[in-house]
Design a protein around this motif. Structure first.
Motif, PDB file in Angstrom:
ATOM      1  N   GLU A  96     -40.537 -53.792   4.204  1.00 39.14           N
ATOM      2  CA  GLU A  96     -40.172 -52.386   4.372  1.00 39.14           C
ATOM      3  C   GLU A  96     -38.789 -52.155   3.782  1.00 39.14           C
ATOM      4  O   GLU A  96     -37.869 -52.951   3.973  1.00 39.14           O
ATOM      5  N   VAL A  97     -38.657 -51.036   3.059  1.00 41.86           N
ATOM      6  CA  VAL A  97     -37.389 -50.634   2.473  1.00 41.86           C
ATOM      7  C   VAL A  97     -37.050 -49.238   2.980  1.00 41.86           C
ATOM      8  O   VAL A  97     -37.914 -48.347   2.989  1.00 41.86           O
ATOM      9  N   MET A  98     -35.803 -49.020   3.406  1.00 36.53           N
ATOM     10  CA  MET A  98     -35.356 -47.708   3.878  1.00 36.53           C
ATOM     11  C   MET A  98     -34.035 -47.355   3.223  1.00 36.53           C
ATOM     12  O   MET A  98     -33.180 -48.217   3.006  1.00 36.53           O
ATOM     13  N   TYR A  99     -33.887 -46.059   2.895  1.00 38.70           N
ATOM     14  CA  TYR A  99     -32.619 -45.551   2.384  1.00 38.70           C
ATOM     15  C   TYR A  99     -32.377 -44.171   2.974  1.00 38.70           C
ATOM     16  O   TYR A  99     -33.297 -43.348   3.055  1.00 38.70           O
ATOM     17  N   ASN A 100     -31.132 -43.904   3.388  1.00 35.29           N
ATOM     18  CA  ASN A 100     -30.769 -42.590   3.897  1.00 35.29           C
ATOM     19  C   ASN A 100     -29.392 -42.193   3.358  1.00 35.29           C
ATOM     20  O   ASN A 100     -28.440 -42.979   3.400  1.00 35.29           O
ATOM     21  N   TYR A 101     -29.329 -40.965   2.850  1.00 39.81           N
ATOM     22  CA  TYR A 101     -28.072 -40.398   2.372  1.00 39.81           C
ATOM     23  C   TYR A 101     -27.748 -39.172   3.211  1.00 39.81           C
ATOM     24  O   TYR A 101     -28.602 -38.315   3.452  1.00 39.81           O
ATOM     25  N   TYR A 102     -26.478 -39.077   3.644  1.00 37.07           N
ATOM     26  CA  TYR A 102     -26.049 -37.954   4.483  1.00 37.07           C
ATOM     27  C   TYR A 102     -24.679 -37.496   4.004  1.00 37.07           C
ATOM     28  O   TYR A 102     -23.801 -38.311   3.704  1.00 37.07           O
ATOM     29  N   SER A 103     -24.500 -36.183   3.934  1.00 38.91           N
ATOM     30  CA  SER A 103     -23.176 -35.630   3.630  1.00 38.91           C
ATOM     31  C   SER A 103     -22.985 -34.339   4.408  1.00 38.91           C
ATOM     32  O   SER A 103     -23.956 -33.648   4.736  1.00 38.91           O
ATOM     33  N   SER A 104     -21.741 -34.021   4.709  1.00 37.60           N
ATOM     34  CA  SER A 104     -21.403 -32.803   5.447  1.00 37.60           C
ATOM     35  C   SER A 104     -20.033 -32.341   4.969  1.00 37.60           C
ATOM     36  O   SER A 104     -19.010 -32.943   5.306  1.00 37.60           O
ATOM     37  N   LEU A 105     -20.011 -31.257   4.162  1.00 37.85           N
ATOM     38  CA  LEU A 105     -18.764 -30.779   3.566  1.00 37.85           C
ATOM     39  C   LEU A 105     -18.531 -29.325   3.930  1.00 37.85           C
ATOM     40  O   LEU A 105     -19.450 -28.503   3.886  1.00 37.85           O
ATOM     41  N   GLN A 106     -17.299 -29.020   4.289  1.00 35.48           N
ATOM     42  CA  GLN A 106     -16.942 -27.652   4.654  1.00 35.48           C
ATOM     43  C   GLN A 106     -16.246 -26.961   3.484  1.00 35.48           C
ATOM     44  O   GLN A 106     -15.334 -27.513   2.875  1.00 35.48           O
ATOM     45  N   ASP A 107     -16.694 -25.747   3.178  1.00 32.22           N
ATOM     46  CA  ASP A 107     -16.065 -24.906   2.162  1.00 32.22           C
ATOM     47  C   ASP A 107     -15.832 -23.540   2.800  1.00 32.22           C
ATOM     48  O   ASP A 107     -16.651 -22.634   2.689  1.00 32.22           O
ATOM     49  N   SER A 108     -14.718 -23.389   3.483  1.00 33.92           N
ATOM     50  CA  SER A 108     -14.482 -22.211   4.311  1.00 33.92           C
ATOM     51  C   SER A 108     -13.478 -21.263   3.669  1.00 33.92           C
ATOM     52  O   SER A 108     -12.510 -21.690   3.022  1.00 33.92           O
ATOM     53  N   ARG A 109     -13.712 -19.980   3.887  1.00 28.09           N
ATOM     54  CA  ARG A 109     -12.774 -18.943   3.441  1.00 28.09           C
ATOM     55  C   ARG A 109     -11.683 -18.707   4.477  1.00 28.09           C
ATOM     56  O   ARG A 109     -10.795 -17.883   4.271  1.00 28.09           O
ATOM     57  N   TYR A 110     -11.772 -19.416   5.609  1.00 29.99           N
ATOM     58  CA  TYR A 110     -10.856 -19.174   6.719  1.00 29.99           C
ATOM     59  C   TYR A 110      -9.859 -20.317   6.869  1.00 29.99           C
ATOM     60  O   TYR A 110     -10.140 -21.467   6.522  1.00 29.99           O
ATOM     61  N   ILE A 111      -8.723 -19.989   7.413  1.00 30.57           N
ATOM     62  CA  ILE A 111      -7.704 -20.973   7.762  1.00 30.57           C
ATOM     63  C   ILE A 111      -7.336 -20.777   9.235  1.00 30.57           C
ATOM     64  O   ILE A 111      -7.719 -19.788   9.856  1.00 30.57           O
ATOM     65  N   THR A 150      -8.120 -19.299  16.348  1.00 33.27           N
ATOM     66  CA  THR A 150      -9.265 -18.708  15.657  1.00 33.27           C
ATOM     67  C   THR A 150      -9.097 -18.906  14.154  1.00 33.27           C
ATOM     68  O   THR A 150      -8.205 -19.629  13.700  1.00 33.27           O
ATOM     69  N   GLY A 151      -9.958 -18.263  13.391  1.00 35.27           N
ATOM     70  CA  GLY A 151      -9.879 -18.334  11.947  1.00 35.27           C
ATOM     71  C   GLY A 151      -9.449 -17.003  11.356  1.00 35.27           C
ATOM     72  O   GLY A 151      -9.796 -15.940  11.875  1.00 35.27           O
ATOM     73  N   LYS A 152      -8.679 -17.064  10.297  1.00 36.98           N
ATOM     74  CA  LYS A 152      -8.298 -15.863   9.559  1.00 36.98           C
ATOM     75  C   LYS A 152      -8.497 -16.147   8.070  1.00 36.98           C
ATOM     76  O   LYS A 152      -8.419 -17.299   7.623  1.00 36.98           O
ATOM     77  N   LEU A 153      -8.764 -15.108   7.310  1.00 32.48           N
ATOM     78  CA  LEU A 153      -8.968 -15.283   5.885  1.00 32.48           C
ATOM     79  C   LEU A 153      -7.700 -15.808   5.228  1.00 32.48           C
ATOM     80  O   LEU A 153      -6.587 -15.377   5.539  1.00 32.48           O
TER      81      LEU A 153
END
Length: 707
Positions: A253-268, A280-283
């Motif tokens: 058996e062969v298994m492969y898993n790729y995971y990514s999680s990236l934030q691209d937010s207009r808020y600071i 909170t967040g503001k633009l």
């Protein structure tokens, strides 16, 4: 004294049980099987420890409300701290201790540098079940001081050459008005596609899942603090598993898993004031590069043989992990010129598990599981601009182990095991990267060598359906976050830095009960102690390990009732508390901080299926109790990690309707009452910037197509 009471209580339980006759109540509920507890398939009730299994159906139900694994586990696993609604899982301990996260046995946690990203390391769409084993364990070695959470991935069960499943989801906090399609309304979507099948001796499953989170809104309609947030985050997961059955008893058996999680937010970040108003967040324009997990690659090549020689099975696994995450941008005085840190990890490992059964025909029956673990791991924490915060640490580890199981009678099982870990960590010469308030240290590198003998023993007795007791002792250990210790070095000599591992003695006693065909009940008490703990305290804004003796104890209770066909009602309660001996005089006068001890929690649910199994509904409730153990300083401010935690109630809902074998529609509602609350993490952390509320009401509509 605690140990004596524990052992006496255990003996009283077993002497009482053996004086009874076996309950003959007929049970229709299925026995659950777990592989994580002893590395071979085992019936849960005979594991001699508290075990939780979240099956595929439960994962799907909870994913309809939120596909966030941190939230799913918080609602289904007693003893696991509530999530912090951030990409980080810092503070989400299991029974007050760090937990070892694995994907099909591949460790996601690292003893060299804790990345606080382990729980969110795979998408729930590819999980068959999640196995949770509570308490320190010696069977997997380093890192499992609080227990193990093992994500078991799916494989094809179809007998057709090609089958498939498509899932489309849409999420918004404004489902019933014209704001639902606006970006500032928090809209998001999710697409998951699977193909699977069987062709002769071959079987396969491939899956691709993409989730785009919208802006996250709290119960007051305010944009949440984007720092480490889940809002405006793109999550990708690609998975493949291919199997080949050589014959009836052996498989590749062969298994492969790729995971990514990236934030691209207009808020600071718009900083709040702890105890008064939330952050909170503001633009605005964010500094630095996109934060989040750039990639997390996991894979294995596995060979299994059910009869490699006389009554012996073999499973060998060659695996790897390649991980890279980037944290948020920090201005001075974090570093003199500010910057962003990152963690890189590479693991290559090999496992060989033999399992020999004996006494099949006559005599004492049992089994012996034994083998060898090998691991090479390289971990570092540089800044994005090339400066080094934690140098690359290169660890080589080897660990032989043996785990035995004796069936003293049909119902009385004795388990015991040993594991010897030998580890060597190479550290190069490096210079610390201090804040403005400190001076740099030139540290001469070298090797750090560790050896540890872990062991466990447990007894379970299952003769009676209405009372199935167990008791266990286990010793585990953990090289606690070595990189965090090295980056805060105050000595020029490596061997003068306190890098001793955490060694944990864990005791547990409990029972499972099946009362007729309508009620399941379980209860357990646990106590764990470590002479050299590793609680985190804040020093100049940095979380730094506090090495001092500490203990944690607690109880877990769970009840599940089946009043009528199709209806399930359940509840589970968790309480834990711990203290630390700061003065090292056996006084234990200080409570452990909120980073270790979660408030008591009560989770309840009601689930119903109609007779046709087409309509399914579920309501879930969580009550998080308050925890107020610390007094503010003379300035009126609380030390970080010691803020008072207030109580709150949350309700979730999910339902689905299957029109036919091909099409199912679902609706999930997170925080049905739109409760405005602060997460426990934001309350005990006591930092202005991290004083944030949890999610407000969110709706998720999904369509499932099977073909």
């Amino acid at each position: 004294m605690r140990k004596s009471i524990f052992l006496i209580g255990s003996l009283m339980v077993f002497s009482h049980v053996t004086a009874q006759k076996k309950d003959s109540v007929n049970q229709n509920r299925l026995e659950e099987v777990i592989v994580t507890a002893s590395r071979t398939p085992e019936i849960v009730k005979k594991t001699a420890s508290t075990v939780n299994i979240i099956n595929k159906k439960e994962i799907a139900e909870q994913s309809l409300i939120s596909p966030d694994l941190s939230t799913i586990l918080a609602y289904t696993v007693p003893g696991l701290a509530f999530g912090n609604n951030l990409v980080s899982n810092r503070g989400q301990t299991l029974r007050g201790r760090n937990v070892l996260i694995m994907i099909d046995g591949i460790p996601q946690s690292s003893p060299l540098r804790n990345n606080d990203r382990e729980i969110r390391s795979i998408d729930p769409s590819v999980l068959e079940q999640v196995e949770v084993v509570k308490g320190a364990t010696s069977i997997y070695g380093n890192g499992a001081e609080g227990g193990i959470i093992n994500y078991i991935t799916q494989k094809s069960i179809s007998d057709k050459p090609l089958s498939g499943k498509t899932v489309l989801g849409f999420t918004s906090h404004e489902l019933f008005n014209n704001k639902m399609f606006k970006a500032d309304g928090g809209a998001g979507y999710r697409i998951s596609q699977s193909f699977y099948g069987n062709a002769g001796k071959w079987d396969y499953l491939v899956n691709g899942t993409f989730t785009q989170n919208g802006v996250k809104i709290d119960g007051e309609g305010l944009v949440q603090n984007p720092r480490y947030g889940l809002g405006e985050t793109a999550v990708n997961n690609a998975f493949a598993k291919i199997g080949y059955n050589i014959n009836a008893g052996s498989r590749l058996e062969v298994m492969y898993n790729y995971y990514s999680s990236l934030q691209d937010s207009r808020y600071i970040l718009d900083p709040g004031k702890y105890g008064e108003r939330p952050s909170t967040g503001k633009l605005g324009e964010r500094e630095g590069v996109k934060e989040g997990t750039r990639y997390n690659h996991n894979g294995y090549f596995k060979y299994s043989n059910k009869n490699i020689f006389h009554h012996t099975s073999l499973t060998t696994t060659l695996y790897f992990q390649d991980f890279y995450t980037i944290y948020d941008y920090r201005n001075p005085p974090r570093w003199k010129t500010g910057g962003q840190s990152a963690i890189l990890e590479k693991k290559y490992g090999f496992r060989a598990d033999f399992n020999t059964e004996f006494g099949r025909d006559n005599g004492l029956k049992g089994s012996l599981t034994y083998g060898l673990d090998l691991l090479n791991e390289k971990t570092s924490q540089p800044l994005v601009d090339g400066r080094i915060w934690v140098p690359e640490m290169n660890m080589i580890a080897a660990a032989p182990f043996v785990q035995g199981k004796l069936f003293l009678t049909t119902d009385l099982t004795l388990k015991a095991g040993l594991r010897w870990d030998k580890m060597s960590v190479k550290v190069p010469d490096y210079t610390t990267l201090p804040s403005n308030k400190d001076i740099p240290f030139n540290v001469q590198g070298g090797r750090l060598n560790y050896s540890n003998l872990s062991y466990n023993v447990g007894v379970s007795y299952v003769a009676f359906d209405f009372f199935q007791p167990f008791t266990s002792y286990s010793r585990g250990f953990n090289i606690y976050d070595l990189g965090r210790v090295l980056r805060d070095a105050k000595s020029n000599v490596l061997n003068e830095i306190n890098t001793d591992p955490v060694v944990i003695d864990n005791y547990e006693i409990g029972f499972n009960s099946k009362i007729g065909t309508h009620v399941d009940f379980s209860a357990s008490y646990f106590y764990n102690y470590s002479k050299l703990g590793a609680d985190l305290v804040s020093v100049n804004g940095f979380w730094t390990p506090l090495r001092a003796p500490q203990y944690i104890s607690g109880v877990e209770l769970a009840v599940t009732a089946y009043p009528v066909r199709g209806l399930t009602v359940g509840t589970h309660y968790t309480y834990q508390e711990g203290k630390v001996d700061v003065k090292n005089d056996n006084s234990y006068g200080k409570y452990l901080s909120g980073l270790r001890i979660a408030p008591a929690r009560l989770n309840s649910y009601i689930k119903w299926n109609d007779k046709s199994q087409n309509l399914q509904l579920g309501i879930y409730h969580m009550y998080s109790f308050k925890r107020e153990k610390f007094e503010p300083a003379a300035s009126g401010k609380y030390d970080e990690g010691e803020g008072p935690v207030k109580d709150f109630n949350l309700f979730n809902f999910q339902g689905s309707y299957r029109f036919n074998k091909l099409v199912t529609i679902g609706l999930g509602i997170e925080n049905v009452l739109n409760t405005s609350y602060f997460t426990p993490t934001s309350m005990y952390t006591a930092r202005d910037a991290e004083y944030v509320r949890g999610n407000g009401r969110y709706y998720t509509v999904s369509l499932n197509f099977n073909y």
